[in-house]
Write an enzyme that holds these catalytic residues in place. Sequence first.
Site, PDB file in Angstrom:
ATOM      1  CB  THR A   1     -12.504  10.415  -7.644  1.00 43.14           C
ATOM      2  OG1 THR A   1     -11.176  10.647  -6.761  1.00 43.14           O
ATOM      3  CG2 THR A   1     -12.332   9.207  -8.451  1.00 43.14           C
TER       4      THR A   1
ATOM      5  CB  SER B   1      -6.863   6.046  -0.844  1.00 43.07           C
ATOM      6  OG  SER B   1      -7.070   7.497  -0.527  1.00 43.07           O
TER       7      SER B   1
ATOM      8  CE  LYS C   1     -15.150   7.477 -11.512  1.00 38.23           C
ATOM      9  NZ  LYS C   1     -15.589   6.434 -10.754  1.00 38.23           N
TER      10      LYS C   1
ATOM     11  CE1 TYR D   1      -7.341   1.781   0.753  1.00 39.88           C
ATOM     12  CE2 TYR D   1      -6.507   1.591   2.878  1.00 39.88           C
ATOM     13  CZ  TYR D   1      -6.279   1.740   1.614  1.00 39.88           C
ATOM     14  OH  TYR D   1      -4.867   2.046   0.780  1.00 39.88           O
ATOM     15  CB  SER D   2      -7.594  -3.108   4.789  1.00 37.92           C
ATOM     16  OG  SER D   2      -8.418  -3.319   5.732  1.00 37.92           O
TER      17      SER D   2
ATOM     18  CE  LYS E   1      -4.510  -0.643  -2.404  1.00 39.13           C
ATOM     19  NZ  LYS E   1      -4.302   0.214  -3.667  1.00 39.13           N
TER      20      LYS E   1
ATOM     21  CE1 TYR F   1     -12.075  10.297  13.565  1.00 43.30           C
ATOM     22  CE2 TYR F   1     -11.252   8.500  12.433  1.00 43.30           C
ATOM     23  CZ  TYR F   1     -12.012   9.630  12.469  1.00 43.30           C
ATOM     24  OH  TYR F   1     -12.495   9.900  11.036  1.00 43.30           O
TER      25      TYR F   1
ATOM     26  CB  THR G   1      -2.297  -0.381   2.090  1.00 48.73           C
ATOM     27  OG1 THR G   1      -2.252  -0.021   3.482  1.00 48.73           O
ATOM     28  CG2 THR G   1      -3.473  -1.149   1.865  1.00 48.73           C
ATOM     29  CG  ASP G   2       0.637  -0.362   6.929  1.00 50.60           C
ATOM     30  OD1 ASP G   2      -0.107   0.095   6.296  1.00 50.60           O
ATOM     31  OD2 ASP G   2       1.468   0.140   7.553  1.00 50.60           O
ATOM     32  CD  GLU G   3      -4.881   1.277   6.176  1.00 52.15           C
ATOM     33  OE1 GLU G   3      -6.060   1.114   6.311  1.00 52.15           O
ATOM     34  OE2 GLU G   3      -4.421   2.402   6.327  1.00 52.15           O
TER      35      GLU G   3
HETATM   36  P1  NAD Z   1      -5.306   9.135  -3.433  1.00 58.84           P
HETATM   37  O1  NAD Z   1      -6.936   9.062  -2.661  1.00 58.84           O
HETATM   38  O2  NAD Z   1      -4.962  10.712  -2.874  1.00 58.84           O
HETATM   39  O3  NAD Z   1      -5.740   9.323  -4.565  1.00 58.84           O
HETATM   40  C1  NAD Z   1      -6.230   8.431  -5.577  1.00 58.84           C
HETATM   41  C2  NAD Z   1      -6.311   8.843  -6.980  1.00 58.84           C
HETATM   42  O4  NAD Z   1      -6.843   7.580  -7.808  1.00 58.84           O
HETATM   43  C3  NAD Z   1      -6.968  10.016  -7.183  1.00 58.84           C
HETATM   44  O5  NAD Z   1      -6.242  10.887  -8.250  1.00 58.84           O
HETATM   45  C4  NAD Z   1      -8.223   9.638  -7.997  1.00 58.84           C
HETATM   46  O6  NAD Z   1      -8.910  10.225  -9.002  1.00 58.84           O
HETATM   47  C5  NAD Z   1      -7.681   8.215  -8.607  1.00 58.84           C
HETATM   48  N1  NAD Z   1      -8.841   7.394  -9.082  1.00 58.84           N
HETATM   49  C6  NAD Z   1      -9.718   6.823  -7.945  1.00 58.84           C
HETATM   50  N2  NAD Z   1     -10.569   5.792  -8.511  1.00 58.84           N
HETATM   51  C7  NAD Z   1     -10.122   5.692  -9.714  1.00 58.84           C
HETATM   52  C8  NAD Z   1     -10.501   5.043 -10.803  1.00 58.84           C
HETATM   53  N3  NAD Z   1     -11.527   4.300 -10.777  1.00 58.84           N
HETATM   54  N4  NAD Z   1      -9.953   5.150 -11.966  1.00 58.84           N
HETATM   55  C9  NAD Z   1      -8.897   5.845 -12.247  1.00 58.84           C
HETATM   56  N5  NAD Z   1      -8.571   6.685 -11.193  1.00 58.84           N
HETATM   57  C10 NAD Z   1      -9.062   6.545 -10.020  1.00 58.84           C
HETATM   58  O7  NAD Z   1      -4.740   8.157  -2.778  1.00 58.84           O
HETATM   59  P2  NAD Z   1      -3.339   8.058  -2.309  1.00 58.84           P
HETATM   60  O8  NAD Z   1      -3.038   8.368  -0.895  1.00 58.84           O
HETATM   61  O9  NAD Z   1      -2.413   8.899  -3.506  1.00 58.84           O
HETATM   62  O10 NAD Z   1      -3.020   6.757  -2.272  1.00 58.84           O
HETATM   63  C11 NAD Z   1      -2.490   5.954  -3.789  1.00 58.84           C
HETATM   64  C12 NAD Z   1      -2.196   4.379  -3.629  1.00 58.84           C
HETATM   65  O11 NAD Z   1      -1.226   4.112  -2.301  1.00 58.84           O
HETATM   66  C13 NAD Z   1      -3.541   3.698  -3.317  1.00 58.84           C
HETATM   67  O12 NAD Z   1      -3.456   2.625  -4.013  1.00 58.84           O
HETATM   68  C14 NAD Z   1      -3.459   3.526  -1.866  1.00 58.84           C
HETATM   69  O13 NAD Z   1      -4.136   2.415  -1.361  1.00 58.84           O
HETATM   70  C15 NAD Z   1      -2.138   3.311  -1.676  1.00 58.84           C
HETATM   71  N6  NAD Z   1      -1.593   3.793  -0.256  1.00 58.84           N
HETATM   72  C16 NAD Z   1      -1.828   5.114   0.233  1.00 58.84           C
HETATM   73  C17 NAD Z   1      -1.318   5.173   1.523  1.00 58.84           C
HETATM   74  C18 NAD Z   1      -1.450   6.624   2.145  1.00 58.84           C
HETATM   75  O14 NAD Z   1      -0.871   6.682   3.425  1.00 58.84           O
HETATM   76  N7  NAD Z   1      -2.034   7.662   1.719  1.00 58.84           N
HETATM   77  C19 NAD Z   1      -0.869   4.218   2.260  1.00 58.84           C
HETATM   78  C20 NAD Z   1      -0.569   3.098   1.597  1.00 58.84           C
HETATM   79  C21 NAD Z   1      -0.872   2.602   0.540  1.00 58.84           C
HETATM   80  P1  TYD Z   2      -5.876   8.271   8.522  1.00 58.90           P
HETATM   81  O1  TYD Z   2      -5.304   9.295   8.096  1.00 58.90           O
HETATM   82  O2  TYD Z   2      -7.236   8.141   8.007  1.00 58.90           O
HETATM   83  O3  TYD Z   2      -5.181   6.970   7.783  1.00 58.90           O
HETATM   84  P2  TYD Z   2      -5.399   5.460   7.982  1.00 58.90           P
HETATM   85  O4  TYD Z   2      -6.901   5.140   8.728  1.00 58.90           O
HETATM   86  O5  TYD Z   2      -5.398   4.965   6.448  1.00 58.90           O
HETATM   87  O6  TYD Z   2      -4.476   5.024   8.935  1.00 58.90           O
HETATM   88  O7  TYD Z   2      -5.782   8.015   9.876  1.00 58.90           O
HETATM   89  C1  TYD Z   2      -4.678   7.881  10.647  1.00 58.90           C
HETATM   90  C2  TYD Z   2      -4.970   7.748  12.151  1.00 58.90           C
HETATM   91  O8  TYD Z   2      -5.704   8.956  12.666  1.00 58.90           O
HETATM   92  C3  TYD Z   2      -6.154   6.368  12.085  1.00 58.90           C
HETATM   93  O9  TYD Z   2      -5.543   5.518  13.455  1.00 58.90           O
HETATM   94  C4  TYD Z   2      -7.264   7.253  12.635  1.00 58.90           C
HETATM   95  C5  TYD Z   2      -7.015   8.498  13.291  1.00 58.90           C
HETATM   96  N1  TYD Z   2      -7.821   9.804  12.688  1.00 58.90           N
HETATM   97  C6  TYD Z   2      -8.316  10.340  13.839  1.00 58.90           C
HETATM   98  O10 TYD Z   2      -7.928  10.060  14.982  1.00 58.90           O
HETATM   99  N2  TYD Z   2      -9.059  11.550  13.520  1.00 58.90           N
HETATM  100  C7  TYD Z   2      -9.288  11.986  12.369  1.00 58.90           C
HETATM  101  O11 TYD Z   2     -10.090  12.866  12.122  1.00 58.90           O
HETATM  102  C8  TYD Z   2      -8.942  11.130  11.259  1.00 58.90           C
HETATM  103  C9  TYD Z   2      -9.184  11.352   9.811  1.00 58.90           C
HETATM  104  C10 TYD Z   2      -8.332  10.068  11.701  1.00 58.90           C
END
Ligand code: NAD
Ligand code: TYD
Length: 360
Positions: A41, A90, A39, A165-166, A169, A222, A139-141
């Site tokens: 976003t 995410s 999309k 979020y979690s 998911k 935080y 996600t593990d969340e």
């Molecule tokens: P991100 O937020 O960086 O990217 C998400 C992508 O999805 C973006 O390109 C966005 O444009 C697209 N998108 C959002 N809504 C959409 C919609 N309605 N239709 C089509 N596209 C859409 O996320 P990420 O960190 O790359 O995470 C990817 C996946 O991995 C997610 O499903 C997330 O839940 C999962 N995940 C991420 C992490 C992490 O640490 N980043 C950890 C565990 C799981």
């Molecule tokens: P984040 O990268 O948002 O991932 P998630 O919430 O999915 O684990 O955050 C990682 C950890 O860092 C989480 O415990 C929240 C903390 N955090 C801060 O302490 N300061 C910040 O500004 C952000 C964005 C996260």
Amino acid sequence: MILITGAAGFIGGNFVHHWFERLDSQGLSTDEPVVVYDKLTYAGNPNTIAAHLQSGRATLIQADITDRDAVREALHTHRPRAILHFAAESHVDRSIHGPGEFIHTNMVGTFSLLEEARTYWGALPEAEKAAFRFLHVSTDEVYGSLGDDDAAFSETTAYAPNSPYSASKAGSDHLVRAYHHTYGFPTLTTNCSNNYGPYHFPEKLIPLVILNALEGKPLPVYGDGLNIRDWLYVRDHCEAICQVLVKGTLGEVYNVGGINEIRNIDVVTTICRKLDELRPRESGRYEDLITYVKDRPGHDRRYAIDPTKIQRDIGWAPSETFESGINKTVRWYLDNTAWIDTVRSGAYRDWLTQNYAGRA
Ligand code: NAD
Ligand code: TYD
């Protein structure tokens, strides 16, 4: 041809790079093309995969996963042999400020994709039907929060999501499970820990800290900074997905972890020390910028993945330590200012104000 949702985002974008760069067990790379369905976003950025779009090996469809007509058209036009589903909202903090978008994209969007994919798969010739895969990235969340002495999350840990979020998911995971169980739809699910690496949108802890530090801004930690995450280098995660796609058993779940449990404050100080080495400040040290701020509501204390199943059944293990992965990551942010400039729009600055103004 594989179709990848959300591949203009952080992990999906890295996956496209990994897909074309990796060598398989015979030492061969692939030129199997990919269709990126995204999309675009605030978190999606075509610049992340520009080289592959320009080469023609990747094609971008800008569309929403909740738009079933668009999904159907993409499937019938490109006829993928697999769908890798990364697209999601995410960021936990954003889900606290506005949960609706998370329910819509992560749950309704996954449902829409499953429905259209199931119809498409059902009409495939037998051999193609048998080979088709739908790999759902989660996600593990979804497993909730661990205490200090609790065992790490395994695939049989009960779901206990704590943030919008979690929870969204978790809902998507349950739908994927049900589509396999009820319709025999050929699914695979991966639940991974916190990823980090290149092209990470700077709303998440690691890129936010790197960029704030370079600008001499406060590094917001935080609460007491003692929350623990199990950090996974993004390319290790991408390799895990490649291997699960080939070797995974249909209907199964695989937890993917970095075997890198680290407290947030230690993540932040590690980045500071790396920057002291690579880009010293004119006066003082980067750690002087660390600022403890008001905690995230419902902040999960600890996440940790037990990767026994994926190691045993798939043969995957992470190759990066946190030290080696953070080194690559910090260097990437120092070397890629053009990419950083493209993602820090006015909307990004508005988010920083919304999230941090009330935390002083
Ligand atoms: P991100 O937020 O960086 O990217 C998400 C992508 O999805 C973006 O390109 C966005 O444009 C697209 N998108 C959002 N809504 C959409 C919609 N309605 N239709 C089509 N596209 C859409 O996320 P990420 O960190 O790359 O995470 C990817 C996946 O991995 C997610 O499903 C997330 O839940 C999962 N995940 C991420 C992490 C992490 O640490 N980043 C950890 C565990 C799981
Ligand atoms: P984040 O990268 O948002 O991932 P998630 O919430 O999915 O684990 O955050 C990682 C950890 O860092 C989480 O415990 C929240 C903390 N955090 C801060 O302490 N300061 C910040 O500004 C952000 C964005 C996260």
